[in-house]
Scaffold this motif. Structure first.
Motif, mmCIF file in Angstrom:
data_model
loop_
_atom_site.group_PDB
_atom_site.id
_atom_site.type_symbol
_atom_site.label_atom_id
_atom_site.label_comp_id
_atom_site.label_asym_id
_atom_site.label_seq_id
_atom_site.Cartn_x
_atom_site.Cartn_y
_atom_site.Cartn_z
ATOM 1 N N GLU A 411 0.831 -1.213 0.000
ATOM 2 C CA GLU A 411 0.000 0.000 0.000
ATOM 3 C C GLU A 411 0.857 1.251 0.000
ATOM 4 O O GLU A 411 0.584 2.219 -0.724
ATOM 5 C CB GLU A 411 -0.905 -0.025 1.235
ATOM 6 N N GLU A 412 1.938 1.234 0.789
ATOM 7 C CA GLU A 412 2.827 2.390 0.831
ATOM 8 C C GLU A 412 3.587 2.557 -0.486
ATOM 9 O O GLU A 412 3.884 3.683 -0.905
ATOM 10 C CB GLU A 412 3.804 2.240 1.986
ATOM 11 N N LYS A 413 3.895 1.428 -1.140
ATOM 12 C CA LYS A 413 4.557 1.524 -2.443
ATOM 13 C C LYS A 413 3.662 2.207 -3.464
ATOM 14 O O LYS A 413 4.133 3.016 -4.283
ATOM 15 C CB LYS A 413 4.948 0.133 -2.921
ATOM 16 N N VAL A 414 2.368 1.876 -3.433
ATOM 17 C CA VAL A 414 1.439 2.506 -4.365
ATOM 18 C C VAL A 414 1.345 4.004 -4.087
ATOM 19 O O VAL A 414 1.378 4.837 -5.014
ATOM 20 C CB VAL A 414 0.062 1.829 -4.282
ATOM 21 N N GLU A 415 1.264 4.363 -2.806
ATOM 22 C CA GLU A 415 1.190 5.786 -2.459
ATOM 23 C C GLU A 415 2.464 6.517 -2.869
ATOM 24 O O GLU A 415 2.412 7.640 -3.393
ATOM 25 C CB GLU A 415 0.950 5.926 -0.953
ATOM 26 N N GLN A 416 3.618 5.875 -2.620
ATOM 27 C CA GLN A 416 4.878 6.503 -2.985
ATOM 28 C C GLN A 416 5.009 6.659 -4.494
ATOM 29 O O GLN A 416 5.545 7.653 -4.987
ATOM 30 C CB GLN A 416 6.036 5.655 -2.444
ATOM 31 N N GLN A 417 4.465 5.707 -5.229
ATOM 32 C CA GLN A 417 4.518 5.780 -6.687
ATOM 33 C C GLN A 417 3.746 6.983 -7.200
ATOM 34 O O GLN A 417 4.180 7.667 -8.137
ATOM 35 C CB GLN A 417 3.946 4.486 -7.266
ATOM 36 N N PHE A 418 2.597 7.312 -6.588
ATOM 37 C CA PHE A 418 1.814 8.473 -7.034
ATOM 38 C C PHE A 418 2.425 9.782 -6.547
ATOM 39 O O PHE A 418 2.270 10.820 -7.195
ATOM 40 C CB PHE A 418 0.371 8.341 -6.544
ATOM 41 N N ALA A 647 -8.772 0.957 -3.039
ATOM 42 C CA ALA A 647 -9.235 2.020 -2.140
ATOM 43 C C ALA A 647 -9.304 1.441 -0.728
ATOM 44 O O ALA A 647 -10.257 0.752 -0.393
ATOM 45 C CB ALA A 647 -10.596 2.550 -2.567
ATOM 46 N N GLY A 648 -8.277 1.693 0.070
ATOM 47 C CA GLY A 648 -8.265 1.160 1.426
ATOM 48 C C GLY A 648 -8.232 -0.352 1.434
ATOM 49 O O GLY A 648 -7.329 -0.988 0.868
ATOM 50 N N ARG A 649 -9.233 -0.955 2.065
ATOM 51 C CA ARG A 649 -9.314 -2.405 2.143
ATOM 52 C C ARG A 649 -10.007 -3.024 0.932
ATOM 53 O O ARG A 649 -10.128 -4.243 0.860
ATOM 54 C CB ARG A 649 -10.075 -2.812 3.406
ATOM 55 N N SER A 650 -10.479 -2.231 -0.002
ATOM 56 C CA SER A 650 -11.236 -2.721 -1.148
ATOM 57 C C SER A 650 -10.424 -2.571 -2.424
ATOM 58 O O SER A 650 -9.594 -1.659 -2.548
ATOM 59 C CB SER A 650 -12.559 -1.961 -1.283
ATOM 60 N N PHE A 651 -10.695 -3.460 -3.372
ATOM 61 C CA PHE A 651 -10.054 -3.391 -4.677
ATOM 62 C C PHE A 651 -11.022 -3.968 -5.703
ATOM 63 O O PHE A 651 -12.019 -4.611 -5.363
ATOM 64 C CB PHE A 651 -8.727 -4.157 -4.698
ATOM 65 N N GLY A 652 -10.707 -3.751 -6.971
ATOM 66 C CA GLY A 652 -11.564 -4.283 -8.019
ATOM 67 C C GLY A 652 -11.277 -3.600 -9.343
ATOM 68 O O GLY A 652 -10.269 -2.887 -9.513
ATOM 69 N N GLN A 700 -2.862 -7.061 -3.501
ATOM 70 C CA GLN A 700 -1.840 -7.091 -2.446
ATOM 71 C C GLN A 700 -1.975 -5.907 -1.506
ATOM 72 O O GLN A 700 -1.890 -6.057 -0.276
ATOM 73 C CB GLN A 700 -0.452 -7.109 -3.090
ATOM 74 N N ALA A 701 -2.200 -4.714 -2.061
ATOM 75 C CA ALA A 701 -2.345 -3.527 -1.215
ATOM 76 C C ALA A 701 -3.576 -3.627 -0.319
ATOM 77 O O ALA A 701 -3.520 -3.311 0.880
ATOM 78 C CB ALA A 701 -2.415 -2.274 -2.082
ATOM 79 N N ALA A 702 -4.695 -4.094 -0.876
ATOM 80 C CA ALA A 702 -5.915 -4.227 -0.075
ATOM 81 C C ALA A 702 -5.761 -5.326 0.970
ATOM 82 O O ALA A 702 -6.238 -5.177 2.106
ATOM 83 C CB ALA A 702 -7.103 -4.526 -0.986
ATOM 84 N N SER A 703 -5.095 -6.419 0.643
ATOM 85 C CA SER A 703 -4.922 -7.522 1.591
ATOM 86 C C SER A 703 -4.066 -7.090 2.771
ATOM 87 O O SER A 703 -4.355 -7.458 3.924
ATOM 88 C CB SER A 703 -4.301 -8.724 0.890
ATOM 89 N N GLN A 704 -3.013 -6.319 2.526
ATOM 90 C CA GLN A 704 -2.175 -5.842 3.628
ATOM 91 C C GLN A 704 -2.951 -4.898 4.534
ATOM 92 O O GLN A 704 -2.785 -4.921 5.759
ATOM 93 C CB GLN A 704 -0.927 -5.166 3.067
ATOM 94 N N ARG A 705 -3.805 -4.073 3.936
ATOM 95 C CA ARG A 705 -4.633 -3.180 4.764
ATOM 96 C C ARG A 705 -5.587 -3.994 5.632
ATOM 97 O O ARG A 705 -5.758 -3.699 6.828
ATOM 98 C CB ARG A 705 -5.406 -2.241 3.836
ATOM 99 N N ARG A 706 -6.214 -5.029 5.063
ATOM 100 C CA ARG A 706 -7.122 -5.866 5.847
ATOM 101 C C ARG A 706 -6.378 -6.599 6.954
ATOM 102 O O ARG A 706 -6.886 -6.728 8.075
ATOM 103 C CB ARG A 706 -7.810 -6.866 4.928
ATOM 104 N N GLU A 707 -5.164 -7.088 6.649
ATOM 105 C CA GLU A 707 -4.402 -7.814 7.670
ATOM 106 C C GLU A 707 -4.005 -6.886 8.802
ATOM 107 O O GLU A 707 -4.042 -7.264 9.978
ATOM 108 C CB GLU A 707 -3.169 -8.444 7.019
ATOM 109 N N ARG A 708 -3.618 -5.671 8.485
ATOM 110 C CA ARG A 708 -3.250 -4.723 9.530
ATOM 111 C C ARG A 708 -4.445 -4.381 10.421
ATOM 112 O O ARG A 708 -4.318 -4.322 11.652
ATOM 113 C CB ARG A 708 -2.679 -3.456 8.889
#
Length: 960
Positions: A411-418, A647-652, A700-708
């Motif tokens: 998730e942080e990688k995606v944010e850093q990329q933008f 978007a947060g814990r959701s993806f699609g 992957q980004a949504a799964s890490q958010r859900r796990e956290r």
């Protein structure tokens, strides 16, 4: 017994139709005599018999029957009944002739039928062969009696009239194709009394064909015979042989060499033909004799055998064998790699990390780490997250220096990329304006005036309860060009603090709406704080300027309130624009738009109109037919259908895009508020969304958010003595469990926070489950299992859920205004509070004398000094201003000899106290009543704070 018409007709020898006709002619109703099956009474039967008696045509010979119609013609009536009798006689004779002669049954029956037909023709001599129908009908009604010459002589003519198609055929055709009468025919004719032979010139006719099968002349078996079936050769089916290959030639294994001694299994026994037989035996003999084939001195194998064996061993050698041989050849003596737990050193690990991950990085067993934490008083498991400081302290025992760093998640990688992205198509964009302010100050009405809509009229309770975004074309500025401005409307109720904070975060300009008749209110001050925290420009809209309360003095007071909060108006020399507006009349609306346009030009807002999109989730909800629908505010990039979104814990994958008016779009550009569908779950309002290039990255980004989030929910505080006492105290607290369902995710979060604020030291409210969508059967089942109440906000229950709730007795409450929910739950919580007991003193009585009465006890003779003494009240006994007994009840209260309910001041009375006889003269008896007073949550919280303060003081005052 009553007879039927046909039975009487049979006895009289007349036709049934003649009796029915006569009865109808005499006026007998048709319902009584209808047909031959009608029943006839005894009296009517006698009358019918007189009507049809002999001599009835001339006179009645003493009869008594009344006859008004024409007399019956007995001859005609009896003649109509003869053909049936004749037909029965012919059938009987045919059967008798068949049984007697044993001849051809079909021929005998045909002759009798022909005779009957002849009688029919004789009865109507005028009939011709060309009119068979007339002859046949006449024969049935007016046939002459059997045995008359006419009947016997006209058999041929009757047969011809009956079947005219056979006229002119050969004589033999009338008898089944035989020439002349057979003996059987003659026998049947003799039995029926027909001795005359037909004249030679009579026209031969054929008798009708009866339903009798012809006997075959040749008897043969039915169906095909086996010998007649032609034998066919069976054709086999199966796999076709394509080719035939020769088997692979495999060499026979070499025979094992026998031992050199001549024992069992030796060369002498195995060699064919004994010791000197074959070649093998000769080789063995040479081997034993030490001939030229010996491989060396004392070796039982030949040199060639040893060479071949060595070659086979080299070909079959394993990898490890070769590896060891190579190591020995190189002389490599390197040791096995050691773990950091064995040799120490520095280990780098990313935070957060679990005990299992720490064990894998350092080589220390997870059980040893858990044991070390347990010795420090921390109970945990290998899958639990460990504190980095604790981990560093434990690793010091193994000479390991643990360097903890932050590991960048997906998730942080995606944010850093933008954040590091390069602008593809940077252009100026429209402004994003958020409407903030106190509840009922006219925010939505002001926005409706701008966008020419009437949203406020359709809101429940007259207040906004969800965040919404609109894109409105407005004309502002000196050139009055039409520009697109995005407005975000936020609720003003105190419960929607988080919604106002989200609106202020994503905006460029904040319009603070203040009512001119009300001033700065608590939510107004809160909105100012949110706008300042977000660092956005604030423009004040002084609304409701058209009201009579909006006087100059009141306006100056409001400007002073704004100045106290660092919003100095421009007319006072400050930099905050204050525009006087009226949503009702439209006054000041254009001025407000011009100021917003000017602020937007000063800010020089730009956005990237190319590349992947990013923005903020405004709201999310479930919608029938579309699934999860998220309201987005697009801030950068280009959003298209088919892109992958997280978007947060959701993806699609973006399935469809619609604007704020419901129009479908293929792509969207900033700063547009749009709605999309295709997410796998409901994101939280305020989450950032990003477009990624693959679905795997989004997942992957949504799964890490859900796990956290899962780890945060499962994180348990450290068990201490204080937590044990607090858990025991929590068990005594009464709970109200709530199952919460709402229409959008933002409302769920707000309602959950507001409901769980309703608590005290004695009672608390806990939301057991909260979700977006209608009330389903699963919610009712959960409420039943936990004794909870179902609360629905802007949603209803399905038919099955309502039926199940009625069966289980589960309460479902539906609301559309948020403060109605908090009010009702607050009342329910206050109902669970223990009431406060207060004592109300009714009066006092002085004991003047004490009397002892046998079998009763001590009686106090009292004088009521003040107030009233009541029999149902409680009594407190005091002696020399010291309380002796408390909460006693009166057993008897008497005034002289009579029982009394109460005794007023200045009167004397006698009192008997239940279970207490130690009464003495001079005691003061105080009469009082306990009253229960309902408590509020605020009183309960205040009492709880006082109790905690007292316990804290006692703890501090206690000696160490």
């Amino acid at each position: 017994m009553a007879k039927r018409v046909f039975e009487i007709a049979k006895e009289l020898g007349v036709a049934s139709k003649a009796i029915v006709s006569k009865c109808q002619a005499e006026g007998i109703p048709e319902a009584t005599i209808k047909n031959h099956m009608s029943s006839v009474s005894v009296g009517l039967e006698a009358t019918i018999r007189e009507w049809f008696a002999e001599g009835g045509e001339s006179e009645h010979a003493g009869g008594t029957a009344v006859e008004t119609s024409k007399r019956v013609d007995l001859k005609r009536a009896r003649a109509a009944a003869k053909p049936r009798a004749k037909a029965k006689a012919v059938a009987g004779k045919a059967a008798q002739a068949t049984s007697t002669a044993g001849g051809d049954i079909g021929t005998a029956v045909e002759d009798d039928v022909a005779a009957a037909n002849g009688a029919a023709v004789a009865a109507n001599p005028a009939g011709t062969l060309g009119e068979p129908g007339q002859a046949a009908s006449t024969a049935l009604t007016e046939a002459p009696p059997a045995g008359t010459p006419a009947a016997n002589a006209s058999g041929t003519s009757a047969a011809a009239a009956t079947n005219p198609t056979t006229t002119g055929t050969a004589p033999g055709v009338a008898h089944g194709g035989r020439d002349g009468p057979t003996p059987a025919d003659q026998t049947v004719a003799a039995a029926s009394g027909r001795t005359e032979t037909p004249p030679a010139d009579a026209v031969p006719v054929s008798s009708p064909k009866m339903n009798v099968p012809d006997r075959p002349k040749v008897i043969s078996p039915a169906g095909p015979r086996i010998e007649d079936i032609q034998k066919k050769q069976v054709r086999l089916s199966g796999p076709r042989v394509v080719r035939v290959e020769a088997p692979e030639q495999v060499e026979a294994p070499r025979r094992r060499r026998p031992p050199s001694d001549g024992g069992p299994g030796g060369a002498t026994e195995m060699a064919p033909g004994g010791g000197g037989g074959g070649g093998a035996g000769r080789r063995d003999n040479r081997r034993r004799s030490g001939g030229p084939d010996r491989g060396g001195s004392g070796s039982p194998f030949r040199q060639q055998d040893l060479i071949e064996r060595q070659a086979r061993l080299q070909r079959a050698g394993g990898y490890m064998k070769k590896r060891r041989a190579e190591i020995r050849r190189r002389g490599d003596t390197s040791e096995k790699a050691q773990t950091p737990a064995q040799k120490g050193g520095t280990v780098k690990i990313g935070s957060p990390f679990t005990i299992k991950e720490l064990s894998a990085a350092t080589g220390v067993k997870a059980a040893d780490i858990v044991k070390a934490l347990f010795m420090q008083g921390v109970m945990t498991t290998p899958n639990a997250v460990i504190d980095p400081e604790k981990a560093q302290e434990i690793m010091m025992d193994y000479d390991i220096e643990l360097e903890v760093g932050d590991v960048q998640t997906a998730e942080e990688k995606v944010e850093q990329q933008f954040e590091d992205r390069e602008m593809v198509d940077e252009r100026p964009r429209g402004a994003i304006v958020t409407i903030l302010g106190h509840v009922d100050h006219g925010k939505t009405s002001l926005l409706d005036r701008i966008r020419n809509a009437n949203v406020a009229a359709g809101e429940a309770g007259g207040i906004t309860q969800a965040t919404s975004a609109f894109r409105v074309p407005v004309k502002a500025g000196e050139d009055a060009r039409e520009k697109m401005v995005t407005f975000i409307d936020t609720p003003g109720h105190e419960a929607f603090t988080a919604m106002r904070a989200r609106g202020a975060t994503v905006t460029d300009i904040a319009v603070l709406v203040v009512a001119a008749d009300d001033g700065v209110m608590p939510q107004t001050a809160e909105s100012i704080s949110h706008a300042k925290a977000a660092g956005v420009q604030i423009v004040v809209a002084l609304n409701k300027i058209d009201k009579p309360e909006a006087t100059d003095g009141n306006i100056q007071r409001i400007l002073g309130q704004l100045a106290e909060r660092d919003l100095n108006p421009v007319e006072w020399g400050g930099d905050t624009e204050v525009i006087k507006t009226s949503a009702h009349t439209g006054e000041g609306i254009q001025d407000l738009l011009d100021i917003l346009d000017l602020q937007a030009e000063v800010l020089e807002m730009k956005a990237d109109f190319g590349g992947p999109a990013r923005g903020t989730i405004i709201e999310s909800r479930m919608e029938d037919g579309r699934g999860v629908v998220a309201n987005l505010l697009l801030q950068d990039g280009q959003l298209k259908i088919g892109q992958f979104l997280v978007a947060g814990r959701s993806f699609g994958r973006v399935r469809d895009i619609t604007d704020d008016r419901g129009k479908k779009l293929k792509e969207a550009l900033p700063p547009m508020p749009v709605q999309i569908s295709g997410l796998d779950g409901l994101p939280d309002a305020g989450d950032k969304f990003y477009i990624v290039d693959t679905l795997k990255k989004a997942e992957q980004a949504a799964s890490q958010r859900r796990e956290r989030e899962r780890e945060q929910r499962l994180a348990q505080p450290k068990a201490t003595l204080d937590t044990m006492f607090s858990s025991l105290a929590d068990q005594e607290v009464k709970e109200i469990l709530i199952v919460l369902k709402a229409d959008v995710q933002g409302s769920v979060d707000v309602l959950r926070n507001e409901i769980e604020k309703i608590k005290s030291d004695e009672v608390r409210v806990r939301v057991l489950h909260s979700a977006v969508g209608g009330i389903a059967e699963s919610d009712v089942i959960l409420a039943e299992a936990s004794s909870a109440i179902i609360v629905g906000f802007n949603v209803i229950a399905s038919a099955k859920a309502r039926s199940l709730a009625d069966q289980k007795g589960i309460e479902i409450r539906n609301y559309d205004v948020i403060y109605h929910i908090t009010e009702d739950i607050t009342k329910a919580a206050e109902g669970l509070l223990r009431p406060e007991l207060r004592q109300e003193v009714l009066g006092h009585a002085e004991v003047r004398e004490v009397f002892r009465i046998s079998k009763v006890g001590m009686i106090a003779g009292c004088y009521v000094t003040d107030g009233t003494v009541e029999r149902d009240a409680l009594i407190r006994v005091t002696r020399q201003d010291i309380v002796i007994e408390n909460d006693r009840k009166l057993e008897q209260l008497k005034r002289f000899k009579d029982d009394a309910k109460d005794v007023r001041s200045g009167m004397e009375c006698g009192m008997k106290i239940v279970g207490y006889d130690d009464i003495k003269s001079g005691d003061i008896l105080e009469c009082y009543r306990q009253i229960e007073v309902a408590r509020t949550l605020e009183q309960s919280r205040e009492q709880g704070r006082q109790g905690r303060a007292e316990r804290s003081q006692q703890t501090e005052a206690a000696p160490a």
